[in-house]
Design a protein around this motif. Structure first.
Motif, PDB file in Angstrom:
ATOM      1  N   VAL A   1      13.970  49.441  24.677  1.00 12.73           N
ATOM      2  CA  VAL A   1      15.140  50.177  25.159  1.00 12.73           C
ATOM      3  C   VAL A   1      15.145  50.251  26.678  1.00 12.73           C
ATOM      4  O   VAL A   1      16.201  50.103  27.317  1.00 12.73           O
ATOM      5  CB  VAL A   1      15.179  51.593  24.539  1.00 12.73           C
ATOM      6  CG1 VAL A   1      16.256  52.447  25.200  1.00 12.73           C
ATOM      7  CG2 VAL A   1      15.414  51.507  23.034  1.00 12.73           C
TER       8      VAL A   1
ATOM      9  N   MET B   1      18.105  48.671  29.040  1.00 10.94           N
ATOM     10  CA  MET B   1      18.877  49.448  30.010  1.00 10.94           C
ATOM     11  C   MET B   1      18.762  48.846  31.399  1.00 10.94           C
ATOM     12  O   MET B   1      19.743  48.791  32.154  1.00 10.94           O
ATOM     13  CB  MET B   1      18.412  50.909  30.017  1.00 10.94           C
ATOM     14  CG  MET B   1      18.780  51.685  28.762  1.00 10.94           C
ATOM     15  SD  MET B   1      18.551  53.480  28.906  1.00 10.94           S
ATOM     16  CE  MET B   1      16.765  53.588  28.995  1.00 10.94           C
TER      17      MET B   1
ATOM     18  N   SER C   1      27.076  45.960  24.894  1.00 16.52           N
ATOM     19  CA  SER C   1      26.755  47.097  25.760  1.00 16.52           C
ATOM     20  C   SER C   1      27.682  47.135  26.969  1.00 16.52           C
ATOM     21  O   SER C   1      28.167  48.204  27.364  1.00 16.52           O
ATOM     22  CB  SER C   1      25.300  47.019  26.216  1.00 16.52           C
ATOM     23  OG  SER C   1      24.412  47.055  25.122  1.00 16.52           O
TER      24      SER C   1
ATOM     25  N   ALA D   1      21.055  63.333  28.437  1.00 17.98           N
ATOM     26  CA  ALA D   1      21.356  62.284  27.457  1.00 17.98           C
ATOM     27  C   ALA D   1      20.355  61.140  27.546  1.00 17.98           C
ATOM     28  O   ALA D   1      19.848  60.656  26.529  1.00 17.98           O
ATOM     29  CB  ALA D   1      22.775  61.766  27.680  1.00 17.98           C
ATOM     30  N   LEU D   2      20.046  60.712  28.768  1.00 16.66           N
ATOM     31  CA  LEU D   2      19.122  59.590  28.938  1.00 16.66           C
ATOM     32  C   LEU D   2      17.697  59.980  28.564  1.00 16.66           C
ATOM     33  O   LEU D   2      16.944  59.162  28.006  1.00 16.66           O
ATOM     34  CB  LEU D   2      19.181  59.090  30.381  1.00 16.66           C
ATOM     35  CG  LEU D   2      20.515  58.444  30.771  1.00 16.66           C
ATOM     36  CD1 LEU D   2      20.602  58.259  32.281  1.00 16.66           C
ATOM     37  CD2 LEU D   2      20.696  57.108  30.060  1.00 16.66           C
TER      38      LEU D   2
ATOM     39  N   ILE E   1      17.545  59.740  24.903  1.00 14.49           N
ATOM     40  CA  ILE E   1      17.499  58.346  24.457  1.00 14.49           C
ATOM     41  C   ILE E   1      16.087  57.796  24.542  1.00 14.49           C
ATOM     42  O   ILE E   1      15.597  57.123  23.616  1.00 14.49           O
ATOM     43  CB  ILE E   1      18.462  57.480  25.299  1.00 14.49           C
ATOM     44  CG1 ILE E   1      19.919  57.825  24.951  1.00 14.49           C
ATOM     45  CG2 ILE E   1      18.208  55.994  25.064  1.00 14.49           C
ATOM     46  CD1 ILE E   1      20.936  57.127  25.820  1.00 14.49           C
TER      47      ILE E   1
ATOM     48  N   VAL F   1      14.017  59.413  21.766  1.00 12.11           N
ATOM     49  CA  VAL F   1      14.389  58.864  20.459  1.00 12.11           C
ATOM     50  C   VAL F   1      13.856  57.443  20.310  1.00 12.11           C
ATOM     51  O   VAL F   1      13.417  57.040  19.217  1.00 12.11           O
ATOM     52  CB  VAL F   1      15.924  58.896  20.289  1.00 12.11           C
ATOM     53  CG1 VAL F   1      16.347  58.087  19.059  1.00 12.11           C
ATOM     54  CG2 VAL F   1      16.412  60.334  20.165  1.00 12.11           C
ATOM     55  N   ALA F   2      13.873  56.667  21.409  1.00 13.45           N
ATOM     56  CA  ALA F   2      13.364  55.293  21.352  1.00 13.45           C
ATOM     57  C   ALA F   2      11.895  55.284  20.954  1.00 13.45           C
ATOM     58  O   ALA F   2      11.476  54.504  20.084  1.00 13.45           O
ATOM     59  CB  ALA F   2      13.545  54.613  22.709  1.00 13.45           C
TER      60      ALA F   2
END
Length: 500
Positions: free
Chosen positions: A116, A120, A365, A454-455, A458, A461-462
């Protein structure tokens, strides 16, 4: 005496095929791998876009000193990192080493975190390319296309090159790297020969710089200039002699990038003038270096730098596309993701299917960024690259700890400096960088609280997704779970030696 736990360098085959169908073509030498890694660092992009930001953020002219310190830190980090590469034959780089040192569950969590993070970084850096390419197209070609159109073109080219044998990518990246390094060296030389703005001095290297401005931020941003250097191990399967090639390429990349950046940053400060550097870079960091090229060499140098800035950023896109492709390939061979992605093309001797999937993911994306109406620089690039930076720093810090634990549980003939002292020293340095990055995560993502939350989620969660996958495999697919470390175990069994 019985020393059956002692390990020797890996003797496992270097051509590791996905699903036993065909194999990589082991054709990359030290130079080719160095080109791939340094291109990922996008040296011209760092010099033109990041250097002025470092000066303005740290509020001092100590950046050359910080770059030199980071070079030393990463060189020490490379001692244990390259030593461990002889015992871990996977092309997963950081996550493979973490798995070997800290276990399959944490290793798989770091695999998805790495995936991830690099995704990004790939998408975010390409949005920056799109803006610069759009500007260059209007100026030089009189073509007015939206920034995202250039991004899609870049993804298409990277996908085409990534689909084929890696030799083609290496040649393209080598050419681009030589050109962008050449223009920087020309500007550096002109500044030195003309004596800079206020005369040449060693003031930026003074130890007093460590107490001026915001040294913590200066050190962190200097560290960011080196992202991607660990990609040497990602191309292990395609190296001619990985046991020798990977360590050599890693040291050359780290030390070469470090010295190049240190000298160039000093030249930038001398060119602007030590007394004016902070103010000038703070006013408009996007043109500070370009103006130096025009002032010391001529307007043509500024134009050349603008064009090469686009090619430099494309090289970055291509390099990270290849890195991500091989991360995905390695996870496919382990069954962490569909095994069809862990296959090698019999025609191109490359993970072509994995490359095609990465192309699809990046295009989707980018279209999502466009649909959401995000600004390509202040939002898409800043948010994604900032989050990716934190993710990669976490990976590097964890890798340092994994190296120590691996050698502690698998005694080798390597000395204490290689297996303990160097990894411990570099791990302490990495922890410092990680703490600074976490404290300044808001700055990394543009001081946007919603984006910061939010990041951060992420990234969490990754990592959690990888942990869940590993735990699920252990319970429901134990054979696949055991195979996560099969290559390492096989290598260790083949490499056991007896020291009398």
């Amino acid at each position: 005496m019985d020393t059956s736990e002692n390990l020797g360098p890996s003797t496992a085959p270097t051509n590791i095929a996905g699903e036993g169908e065909t194999s990589f073509r082991s054709s990359l030498g030290v130079g080719s791998i160095v080109f791939m890694v340094v291109a990922a660092a996008a040296p011209l992009g760092v010099v033109a876009a990041t250097f002025p930001v470092i000066i303005s953020v740290e509020q001092s002219i100590g950046a050359p000193l910080f770059l030199l310190m980071v070079t030393a830190l990463l060189t020490v980090f490379a001692v244990g990192y390259t030593a461990m590469s002889r015992y871990v034959p996977n092309a997963g780089a950081f996550y493979s080493y973490i798995q070997a040192g800290l276990g399959r569950i944490i290793g798989t969590g770091c695999a998805t975190l790495a995936y991830v993070s690099y995704l990004m970084l790939l998408v975010g850096s390409t949005t920056y390319l799109g803006v610069n390419a759009s500007n260059a197209g209007r100026i030089f070609l009189h073509i007015d296309l939206p920034w995202w159109t250039w991004c899609l073109i870049a993804f298409a080219l990277a996908g085409y090159l990534g689909y084929r044998n890696v030799d083609l990518s290496a040649r393209v990246l080598g050419l681009v790297l030589v050109l962008e390094a050449a223009i920087v060296i020309v500007v550096d030389t002109a500044i030195i020969l003309q004596g800079g703005e206020e005369g040449l001095s060693a003031e930026p290297f003074s130890p007093s710089m460590l107490t001026q401005g915001a040294p913590g931020l200066g050190f962190m941003f200097a560290f960011l200039c080196f992202l991607g250097f660990e990609a040497t191990a990602v191309f292990r399967n395609e190296a001619k002699d990985p046991v020798r090639t990977i360590p050599r390429a890693t040291y050359i990349a780290v030390i070469g990038i470090g010295l190049f950046y240190t000298v160039t940053m000093w030249c930038v400060i001398m060119g602007i003038g030590p007394s004016r550097a902070v103010a000038v870079t703070g006013d408009d960091p996007t043109v500070a270096v370009l103006n130096l090229a025009s002032e010391y060499v001529g307007p043509i140098a500024r134009d050349v730098m603008l064009v090469l800035l686009v090619s430099s950023q494309f090289a970055c896109t291509l390099a990270f596309h290849n890195v991500l492709t091989r991360y995905q390939y390695t996870m496919g061979t382990k069954g962490v993701i569909p095994r069809s992605l862990g296959r090698i093309s019999p025609k191109h001797h490359a993970p072509s299917r994995s490359s095609a999937v990465i192309s699809l993911i990046t295009v989707v994306s980018m279209m999502m960024i466009v649909a959401l109406g995000l600004d390509p620089i202040s939002e898409a690039f800043t948010w994604l690259s900032g989050a990716a930076t934190l993710g990669i720093i976490i990976m590097m810090t964890t890798t340092g700890i994994a190296v120590i634990r691996f050698f502690r549980h698998h005694p080798t003939s390597d000395g204490t400096w290689t297996t303990l002292i160097a990894p411990a020293v570099s791990s302490i340095g990495m922890v410092v960088v990680l703490v600074i990055a976490i404290q300044n995560f808001g700055l990394l993502v543009g001081e946007n609280t919603a984006a910061e939350v939010a990041l951060g989620v992420i990234l969490a969660v990754a990592f959690a997704a990888g942990v869940i996958i590993a735990v699920t495999m252990r319970r429901y697919r134990p054979a696949h779970y055991e195979s996560l470390e099969r290559d390492s175990d096989k290598t260790q069994q083949q490499s056991k030696t007896t020291n009398l």
